[in-house]
Design a protein around this motif. Sequence first.
Motif, PDB file in Angstrom:
ATOM      1  N   ALA A 149       0.830  -1.205   0.000  1.00 25.07           N
ATOM      2  CA  ALA A 149       0.000   0.000   0.000  1.00 25.07           C
ATOM      3  C   ALA A 149       0.866   1.258   0.000  1.00 25.07           C
ATOM      4  N   ILE A 150       1.964   1.219   0.752  1.00 26.16           N
ATOM      5  CA  ILE A 150       2.878   2.372   0.781  1.00 26.16           C
ATOM      6  C   ILE A 150       3.535   2.573  -0.575  1.00 26.16           C
ATOM      7  N   LEU A 151       3.964   1.485  -1.203  1.00 19.15           N
ATOM      8  CA  LEU A 151       4.581   1.582  -2.526  1.00 19.15           C
ATOM      9  C   LEU A 151       3.621   2.170  -3.546  1.00 19.15           C
ATOM     10  N   GLU A 152       2.367   1.725  -3.512  1.00 22.77           N
ATOM     11  CA  GLU A 152       1.358   2.233  -4.447  1.00 22.77           C
ATOM     12  C   GLU A 152       1.104   3.720  -4.231  1.00 22.77           C
ATOM     13  N   LYS A 153       1.037   4.122  -2.969  1.00 19.31           N
ATOM     14  CA  LYS A 153       0.808   5.543  -2.672  1.00 19.31           C
ATOM     15  C   LYS A 153       1.981   6.398  -3.136  1.00 19.31           C
ATOM     16  N   GLU A 154       3.194   5.918  -2.937  1.00 14.37           N
ATOM     17  CA  GLU A 154       4.363   6.693  -3.371  1.00 14.37           C
ATOM     18  C   GLU A 154       4.404   6.818  -4.895  1.00 14.37           C
ATOM     19  N   GLU A 155       4.009   5.762  -5.601  1.00 10.97           N
ATOM     20  CA  GLU A 155       3.972   5.824  -7.058  1.00 10.97           C
ATOM     21  C   GLU A 155       2.914   6.814  -7.526  1.00 10.97           C
ATOM     22  N   ALA A 156       1.757   6.819  -6.862  1.00  8.86           N
ATOM     23  CA  ALA A 156       0.689   7.756  -7.219  1.00  8.86           C
ATOM     24  C   ALA A 156       1.113   9.191  -6.945  1.00  8.86           C
ATOM     25  N   ASP A 157       1.754   9.416  -5.804  1.00  5.47           N
ATOM     26  CA  ASP A 157       2.230  10.767  -5.468  1.00  5.47           C
ATOM     27  C   ASP A 157       3.280  11.247  -6.463  1.00  5.47           C
ATOM     28  N   ALA A 158       4.126  10.323  -6.914  1.00 10.21           N
ATOM     29  CA  ALA A 158       5.169  10.683  -7.874  1.00 10.21           C
ATOM     30  C   ALA A 158       4.569  11.127  -9.199  1.00 10.21           C
ATOM     31  N   LYS A 159       3.487  10.466  -9.613  1.00  8.10           N
ATOM     32  CA  LYS A 159       2.822  10.838 -10.873  1.00  8.10           C
ATOM     33  C   LYS A 159       2.150  12.195 -10.753  1.00  8.10           C
ATOM     34  N   GLU A 160       1.521  12.459  -9.598  1.00  4.42           N
ATOM     35  CA  GLU A 160       0.849  13.748  -9.400  1.00  4.42           C
ATOM     36  C   GLU A 160       1.839  14.906  -9.362  1.00  4.42           C
ATOM     37  N   ASP A 161       2.995  14.663  -8.796  1.00  3.87           N
ATOM     38  CA  ASP A 161       4.007  15.716  -8.666  1.00  3.87           C
ATOM     39  C   ASP A 161       5.068  15.640  -9.758  1.00  3.87           C
ATOM     40  N   LYS A 162       4.723  15.035 -10.879  1.00  3.34           N
ATOM     41  CA  LYS A 162       5.696  14.834 -11.955  1.00  3.34           C
ATOM     42  C   LYS A 162       6.260  16.154 -12.467  1.00  3.34           C
ATOM     43  N   ASP A 163       5.405  17.160 -12.571  1.00  2.95           N
ATOM     44  CA  ASP A 163       5.844  18.465 -13.102  1.00  2.95           C
ATOM     45  C   ASP A 163       6.851  19.148 -12.182  1.00  2.95           C
ATOM     46  N   PRO A 168      10.579  12.207  -3.643  1.00  2.00           N
ATOM     47  CA  PRO A 168      11.510  11.076  -3.651  1.00  2.00           C
ATOM     48  C   PRO A 168      10.912   9.869  -2.931  1.00  2.00           C
ATOM     49  N   LYS A 169      11.183   8.688  -3.433  1.00  2.00           N
ATOM     50  CA  LYS A 169      10.709   7.469  -2.783  1.00  2.00           C
ATOM     51  C   LYS A 169      11.358   7.319  -1.417  1.00  2.00           C
ATOM     52  N   SER A 170      10.644   6.668  -0.530  1.00  2.00           N
ATOM     53  CA  SER A 170      11.207   6.441   0.793  1.00  2.00           C
ATOM     54  C   SER A 170      11.240   4.959   1.156  1.00  2.00           C
ATOM     55  N   LEU A 171      10.467   4.132   0.434  1.00  2.00           N
ATOM     56  CA  LEU A 171      10.422   2.699   0.719  1.00  2.00           C
ATOM     57  C   LEU A 171      11.006   1.933  -0.462  1.00  2.00           C
ATOM     58  N   PHE A 172      11.937   1.038  -0.167  1.00  2.00           N
ATOM     59  CA  PHE A 172      12.633   0.299  -1.220  1.00  2.00           C
ATOM     60  C   PHE A 172      12.725  -1.182  -0.863  1.00  2.00           C
ATOM     61  N   PHE A 173      12.584  -2.015  -1.887  1.00  2.00           N
ATOM     62  CA  PHE A 173      12.873  -3.434  -1.724  1.00  2.00           C
ATOM     63  C   PHE A 173      14.078  -3.764  -2.596  1.00  2.00           C
ATOM     64  N   LEU A 174      15.162  -4.175  -1.978  1.00  2.00           N
ATOM     65  CA  LEU A 174      16.393  -4.516  -2.684  1.00  2.00           C
ATOM     66  C   LEU A 174      16.415  -6.021  -2.889  1.00  2.00           C
ATOM     67  N   ASP A 175      15.980  -6.422  -4.071  1.00  2.00           N
ATOM     68  CA  ASP A 175      15.795  -7.846  -4.356  1.00  2.00           C
ATOM     69  C   ASP A 175      17.090  -8.634  -4.214  1.00  2.00           C
ATOM     70  N   PHE A 176      18.180  -8.081  -4.730  1.00  2.00           N
ATOM     71  CA  PHE A 176      19.448  -8.806  -4.715  1.00  2.00           C
ATOM     72  C   PHE A 176      20.005  -8.957  -3.304  1.00  2.00           C
ATOM     73  N   MET A 177      19.511  -8.127  -2.372  1.00  2.00           N
ATOM     74  CA  MET A 177      19.927  -8.239  -0.975  1.00  2.00           C
ATOM     75  C   MET A 177      18.836  -8.866  -0.110  1.00  2.00           C
ATOM     76  N   GLN A 178      17.662  -9.095  -0.728  1.00  2.00           N
ATOM     77  CA  GLN A 178      16.516  -9.627   0.004  1.00  2.00           C
ATOM     78  C   GLN A 178      16.254  -8.798   1.262  1.00  2.00           C
ATOM     79  N   MET A 179      16.078  -7.491   1.016  1.00  2.00           N
ATOM     80  CA  MET A 179      15.959  -6.560   2.144  1.00  2.00           C
ATOM     81  C   MET A 179      15.012  -5.412   1.811  1.00  2.00           C
ATOM     82  N   TRP A 180      14.220  -5.025   2.811  1.00  2.00           N
ATOM     83  CA  TRP A 180      13.393  -3.832   2.726  1.00  2.00           C
ATOM     84  C   TRP A 180      14.100  -2.698   3.480  1.00  2.00           C
TER      85      TRP A 180
END
Length: 327
Positions: A149-163, A168-180
């Motif tokens: 839900a947080i990831l979806e909200k950050e993506e939506a906010d990024a689109k609204e503030d595109k101009d 900046p994103k604040s939540l990340f999933f680093l797949d290669f490190m298997q870490m949030w």
Amino acid sequence: VRPKDAIPAAEGQPPVDRVARKEVYKAPKRKREKTWPKAEEHASKEGTSQVPYATETCPPHPGFLRGLCIRCGELSEGGAEQKKESISLRYLHSDLELDKEYAQNLKKQEAQRLVAQKKLSLVFDLDHTLLNSSRLLDITGDDMPLLDAILEKEEADAKEDKDSGGKPKSLFFLDFMQMWTKVRPGCRNLLVQASKYFDMHVYTMGERKYALEMAKLIDPDGSLFGDHIVSKCDSTSSTVKDLDVLIGSEKSVLILDDSPRVWHKHRCNVMEMERYHFFPSSLKHFGIKGQCLLHRHKDEDPDCGPLSSVLKMLIDIHSEYFAHDDP
């Protein structure tokens, strides 16, 4: 034998007949002064650090890089005595070791350079200070919907503030490190504003790979920290943090860390930070009962949270330090 266009004529002499005289070029010997290098000769460039090269003769050797003296190129003799009298700066280069006396001289000169620029040194811890990380193994099935839900909200906010460049994103999933990883609210603003007053470093007891990846999240273009990233393997101890591996004077260094106890020799330099507990594993690590920020469906306020408050304190300390004619 040098190429024919690379053999220079001696000063005040007619050009050498390069076709008739193919000889080994020997550079004229130059008299070297036995003085420590001037600050401007080794001063760090904006955003990067340079290995200092002196102009004096050896010995004593100022330091070694891959076993070769950084001044004269002589091979290191090694031995326990040399190790005892040197200090490793592995975060600048994995094989760089400087003589302790020479390093102290550089620290003084670096402090003078920063003071001339009206800057101090600022060292940031990572975990629980600027961000919070959790292994994927510690994330439960109940946590995943909250994170999505947080990831979806950050993506939506990024689109609204595109101009306006987007938030900046604040939540990340680093797949290669298997870490949030969750970046603390107000982190980016703190770093950008603090960089105007301080020369900044990261110092973490995490592994170097982890430190570099976290630095990319909070400083994507490397403009704030450059190569000033110290990890556990770069420190003189795996359990203690020490300013001896940083080029800078202890008198002009501030440290932001949630664990002052790891700074045995420099606790007076530490501003203790309130810990950031976003993930449940963070509370469990410290044996704290209660709910983390993720489970409370809230986060710190970027405008009046802990990082915003500490920024005001840093600016006040900087102003007080340089309020005197001779800081």
